[in-house]
Scaffold this active site. Structure first.
Site, PDB file in Angstrom:
ATOM      1  N   TYR A  47       0.822  -1.216   0.000  1.00  0.00           N
ATOM      2  CA  TYR A  47       0.000   0.000   0.000  1.00  0.00           C
ATOM      3  C   TYR A  47       0.851   1.258   0.000  1.00  0.00           C
ATOM      4  O   TYR A  47       0.497   2.258  -0.621  1.00  0.00           O
ATOM      5  CB  TYR A  47      -0.966  -0.014   1.185  1.00  0.00           C
ATOM      6  CG  TYR A  47      -2.160  -0.903   0.940  1.00  0.00           C
ATOM      7  CD1 TYR A  47      -2.965  -0.713  -0.183  1.00  0.00           C
ATOM      8  CD2 TYR A  47      -2.469  -1.949   1.789  1.00  0.00           C
ATOM      9  CE1 TYR A  47      -4.035  -1.533  -0.440  1.00  0.00           C
ATOM     10  CE2 TYR A  47      -3.549  -2.783   1.549  1.00  0.00           C
ATOM     11  CZ  TYR A  47      -4.337  -2.568   0.425  1.00  0.00           C
ATOM     12  OH  TYR A  47      -5.393  -3.372   0.164  1.00  0.00           O
ATOM     13  N   GLU A  93      -2.651 -30.929   6.792  1.00  0.00           N
ATOM     14  CA  GLU A  93      -3.000 -29.895   5.815  1.00  0.00           C
ATOM     15  C   GLU A  93      -4.256 -29.140   6.226  1.00  0.00           C
ATOM     16  O   GLU A  93      -4.303 -27.917   6.136  1.00  0.00           O
ATOM     17  CB  GLU A  93      -3.217 -30.521   4.425  1.00  0.00           C
ATOM     18  CG  GLU A  93      -3.637 -29.498   3.377  1.00  0.00           C
ATOM     19  CD  GLU A  93      -3.794 -30.082   1.983  1.00  0.00           C
ATOM     20  OE1 GLU A  93      -3.494 -31.272   1.791  1.00  0.00           O
ATOM     21  OE2 GLU A  93      -4.228 -29.325   1.091  1.00  0.00           O
ATOM     22  N   ASP A 103      -4.082 -34.111   1.932  1.00  0.00           N
ATOM     23  CA  ASP A 103      -5.015 -34.650   0.959  1.00  0.00           C
ATOM     24  C   ASP A 103      -4.220 -35.412  -0.114  1.00  0.00           C
ATOM     25  O   ASP A 103      -2.996 -35.273  -0.198  1.00  0.00           O
ATOM     26  CB  ASP A 103      -5.771 -33.518   0.236  1.00  0.00           C
ATOM     27  CG  ASP A 103      -6.783 -32.828   1.147  1.00  0.00           C
ATOM     28  OD1 ASP A 103      -7.173 -33.422   2.171  1.00  0.00           O
ATOM     29  OD2 ASP A 103      -7.183 -31.682   0.801  1.00  0.00           O
TER      30      ASP A 103
END
Lengths: 614, 360
Positions: free
Chosen positions: B96, B195, B247
């Site tokens: 920013y 995970e 996964d």
């Protein structure tokens, strides 16, 4: 509003009654379209009258709302005016111009549009129309209130009185009629706007029913060139016309009739035709019967004749199209104004015609929408039935994809930021209906439209590649003139050291002379600044030719040191509307060192867009 | 970590390179290690993947290179100001702040993150040295391990990650170096990193940490630098083996690879982040077949990612090659929670003990 009549050019027809019952044939088929038709008929007549007399048109259109869906439409012009004694016949009878004798290109062809408008007003509002007209040679104007007697097909004159009118000449007509006022694509407003595009020498005032008014300003003080009346060409004649001609001709023999009443028909050719038809050249035309006429028609088709003359054509002209598009579409800020292209004279069925195309492209025009096709026939905008029109169909036949437009399977109206103006003109343009809303898709006409559009669009290809190159040059220029100096400055700042001289680095990166144009605007004044920046390591000299849309400027640059620039400012106040940028050409320097300008072509002066046979 | 004087010198050295080039009339160039898959090599001593010798040259000759230099200079100026004022900022804040650099502002936070990583590669410093930090990402730990974290009062506070925390566990801060976080003691046999939050909660609820003496770490997807760094410290300083449970899809394989071998983007600090001994206990293509797990079809991106992994030197092992090829063949992937097909306890009673060779 002025119809210029000559006694022998008009023939009375008893069709008032017929038209009152079948007014859709003339385009009065809905409340909104009827209002539109009244304005269109009156404005077309005004423009025709002004053009014929070389007058710069000044037309005012006013629409007032009355109770019960009734509107009063007033169209006033500065045309030549109409002689008082013929006013009842001009406005009060359904007439048609015996176009048989005079073949020329005008906006109104049938001479019955304005009378139909009066008739429509009378039958929907019960009000007669009101006319004021004055000729320059008359002391006073005349004021008429007239309706139409449908049974006798004559004017029903209620008032005729002299009045004082403080203008040189002109005609004003006010019609009160039932209707519906709309805005949008098929509106009076759009019509006037498109009229303004092709009549940049006209000033058009418009006041809508809410009292809001608007002026399309004149951008050129030059009257339009009127078309010349010519005799019909034999190839364009129809059987019925041949028969009626034989009844009214003053010629005493068929041979004399053929050679005097037709264009481009010599005595020899006329004899040849009659010989082929097996008809006695000395026959009295009055005795010509249908069989004989048929034989003549066939013989004409089988005889080689000189093509029709182009004298009867009246193009809008390249200059008018350019100025008109500039002043009307300039506010939409396109980035490219194409140089309009006028095609050659072509023939369909013995009738000469020609096609003109203009185009604006890019900038702020919407790119997600279909290309806007602005259609004209004989200088009259066509707003209705676009899908059936030869112009739309010809545009759809072109494969636009290679030009950067979106087009499904290379067919149909393309999508892209462009407005394409197509004008088809000639003394006998074929329409799909009597209301003249769309040009019939005749193969010869479609071919020529496609041909001229392709020529116009070739310029766009050039422009696009130039724009592409300018973008790259702009980036490089920005790199060496802004970013590299910023790196030098910033690194010095961080290290608290002196800002290093980056001329050498810039020359190493660029090693060219940049020619560029910046447009700056202050207090509504626009200036074009041409900068020549030397980013090579040597002093350079060159000759620069700047080509503005309005003229040229030759500059001599001598011994410009490295990293120095030369500037030239040009006031752009001369330009009305949009400005598409200058072109730059150079001589006197090795071309590899120059970016942003082209080497002066050897054929300078011969350059320009020419129509080339495809 | 270096002190701020060293940081300032390193950054100014970079600036001087550009400055001197311009002063001597040369087009400035910046050379840095190519940060691509093609340029990572195995450091056989450390067992992690690091950048090889390929270099890219960013030259001011081209707009891209010049823009990179200009933005780097603005960034360096900003960092130097922070060092002087003893301030720090998040990467997002810097993004920013770049708004004020006008023509040289970052177009997206990705760009500024990449540039800071480039600066790390060039100066061989860490972004922490630049006083730049990421946002907390909330990865957490539950297990019998005791640490001390310096709080805002500058006091070290002792925390046991099983007894002193709530159900969500101990949240890993962005700075996990010893000046901020000390590892005190533990009573555990291993670290199991997970995970997804769902699986983390399942293991906590099933008391896997207590029953199997495990420290549970929630990775929250692709783990942050601080999570990977803490795994590395626990592994090295406490001698705990690390197991990664994810996964069964190409993206999860990458999570494992970034922990065990080092990530391509941060290969310059692999030696500092990677745990080369970490083992994969996530769902594999073989597991999908063995356990007949509920699956989803691979989408185009999945297939692309798997094919990319076949080209990735980090996955160039028999195990990974065969698993990736099998997954492409069966065209299926599975979530770790698919194990719930066999009941809530299946994962803790059967799957993990089998994978971890705990069943005797």
């Amino acid at each position: 509003m002025a119809v210029k009549p000559k006694k022998d050019e008009y023939k009375q027809v008893s069709v008032s009654e017929f038209f009152e019952k079948n007014r859709h044939i003339l385009g009065f088929d809905s409340a909104q379209k009827s209002l539109f038709m009244i304005v269109k008929e009156a404005v077309d007549n005004s423009l025709d009258a002004c053009e014929e007399r070389g007058i710069l048109p000044e037309i005012s259109v006013r629409i007032e709302r009355k109770p019960n869906d009734i509107f009063r439409i007033t169209v006033e012009d500065n045309g030549p005016g109409i002689e008082r004694t013929i006013v009842p016949r001009v406005f009060g009878q359904l007439l048609y111009g015996s176009r048989f004798h005079v073949l020329r290109q005008t906006r109104g062809q049938q001479g019955l549009g304005i009378t139909a408008s009066i008739l429509y007003g009378q039958s929907t509002s019960g009000e007669p129309c009101e006319i004021i007209t004055k000729r320059a040679q008359d002391e006073v104007a005349f004021h008429f209130i007239l309706g139409i007697d449908v049974r006798t097909n004559t004017a029903d004159l209620k008032v005729e009185e002299p009045v004082i009118w403080d203008r040189e000449s002109g005609t004003s007509i006010a019609i009160t009629a039932k209707g519906r006022y709309v805005t949008g694509k098929q509106s009076i407003m759009e019509y006037l706007k498109e009229v303004a595009v092709v009549n940049p020498n006209a000033r058009i005032h418009f006041t809508d029913p809410d009292g809001k008014s608007l002026v399309f300003e004149r951008s050129i003080e030059e009257p339009a060139k009127p078309s010349k009346a010519t005799k019909p060409h034999p190839y364009g004649i129809e059987l019925g016309e041949l028969l009626s001609l034989s009844q009214i001709t003053e010629s005493t023999t068929l041979l004399k009739m053929l050679s005097s009443e037709f264009s481009r028909l010599s005595d020899n050719s006329a004899s040849e035709i009659l010989a082929k038809a097996g008809i006695d050249p000395e026959m009295n035309p009055r005795d010509l019967a249908k069989d004989g006429a048929n034989a003549i028609m066939e013989a004409i088709a089988n005889t080689k004749l000189m093509p029709p003359t182009a004298e009867s054509l009246s193009p809008i002209s390249e200059q008018f199209i350019r100025l008109g598009m500039l002043s009307v579409y300039g506010e939409e800020r396109p980035s490219f104004f194409g140089k309009p292209v006028s095609g050659k004279v072509r023939i369909y069925k013995g009738n000469p015609f020609s096609v003109e195309v203009g185009m604006v492209y890019g900038g702020d025009l919407p790119s997600e929408q279909p290309v806007r096709i602005v259609r004209y026939a004989n200088k009259v905008p066509l707003l209705f039935q676009p899908g059936s029109c030869a112009i739309t169909q010809a545009v759809s036949d072109i494969d636009w994809r290679q030009l950067g437009f979106d087009q499904k399977q290379g067919k149909g109206v393309p999508y892209g930021p462009a407005i394409i103006l197509v004008h088809v003109h000639g003394p006998r343009i074929p329409y799909i209906s009597e209301s003249k809303e769309a040009i019939a898709p005749i193969e010869e006409i479609m071919d020529e439209i496609r041909n001229v559009i392709r020529i116009e669009v070739r310029q766009l290809r050039k422009f696009n590649s130039r724009a592409e190159r300018n973008k790259k040059i702009g980036e490089k220029f920005n790199l060496v003139s802004v970013v590299v100096p910023e790196i030098a400055k910033k690194s010095a700042e961080i290290l608290s050291m002196e800002i290093p001289d980056c001329k050498m680095v810039i020359s190493r990166i660029a090693n060219v002379v940049f020619v560029r144009e910046d447009i700056a605007g202050e207090n509504g004044r626009k200036t074009s600044r041409t900068s020549v920046v030397n980013y090579t390591m040597e002093n350079i000299s060159m000759n620069l030719k700047i080509v503005y849309p309005f003229g040229e400027k030759d500059l001599e640059i001598r011994d410009l040191p490295p990293s120095e620039s030369f500037t030239y400012d040009q006031d752009l106040d001369k330009i009305a509307g949009g400005y598409s940028g200058a072109e730059f050409y150079f001589t006197g320097i090795n071309p590899v060192y120059v970016q942003g300008a082209e080497e002066l072509p050897a054929d300078w002066g011969l350059k320009g867009v020419e129509t080339v046979e495809e | 970590m270096r002190n701020s004087e060293n940081t300032e010198d390193s950054l100014k050295e970079f600036v001087r390179l550009i400055y001197e080039a311009i002063r001597s009339g040369e087009i400035p160039e910046v050379r840095l290690k190519s940060r691509t898959r093609e340029n990572i090599v195995l450091d056989s001593l450390l067992g992690v993947w690091k950048y090889g010798d390929q270099e890219v040259v960013r030259s001011a000759r081209k707009m891209d290179g010049a823009q990179f230099m200009a933005k780097s200079l603005y960034t360096i100026q900003f960092i130097l100001e922070m060092l002087k004022d003893s301030k720090s900022s998040t990467l997002r804040e810097m993004y920013y702040i770049s708004e004020g650099w006008k023509d040289y502002k970052f177009s997206a936070q990705d760009e500024s993150n990449l540039l800071v990583e480039d600066m790390e590669v060039i100066t061989e410093l860490l972004r922490e040295d630049f006083h730049l930090r990421p946002e907390e990402n909330g990865a957490s730990i539950i297990g019998n391990i005791t640490i001390e974290e310096k709080n805002r009062k500058n006091e070290f506070k002792r925390i046991n990650c099983r007894d002193d925390v709530g159900d969500a566990g101990y949240t890993i801060p962005y700075n996990v170096e010893s000046e901020k976080l000390r590892l005190i003691s533990h009573d555990a046999d291993m670290i199991v990193a997970l995970e997804t939050g769902g699986m983390f909660d399942r293991l906590v609820e099933n008391k896997f940490d207590e029953d199997f003496r495990a420290v549970l770490v929630h990775l929250k997807g692709q783990p942050a630098r601080s999570t990977r760094r803490l795994l590395k410290r626990m592994n090295e300083e406490m001698g705990l083996p690390v197991y990664i449970f994810t996964d069964g899809d190409p993206w999860s394989f990458r999570i494992y690879a970034s922990i065990a071998y080092g990530a391509i983007k941060t290969a310059h600090i692999s030696h500092w982040l990677a745990v080369p001994t970490a083992e994969f206990v996530g769902i594999t293509a073989s597991d999908i077949l063995t356990y007949d797990l509920p699956t989803d079809k691979l989408n185009d991106k999945d297939v692309g990612a798997l094919n990319a992994e076949l080209q990735d030197p980090r996955f160039n092992t028999e195990f990974w090659k065969s698993e990736i090829e099998t997954m492409l063949k069966i065209n299926q992937k599975a979530e770790q929670q698919a194990l719930a097909k066999y009941g809530l306890n299946f994962v803790t009673e059967t799957y993990l003990p089998e994978k971890l060779n705990l069943k005797s």
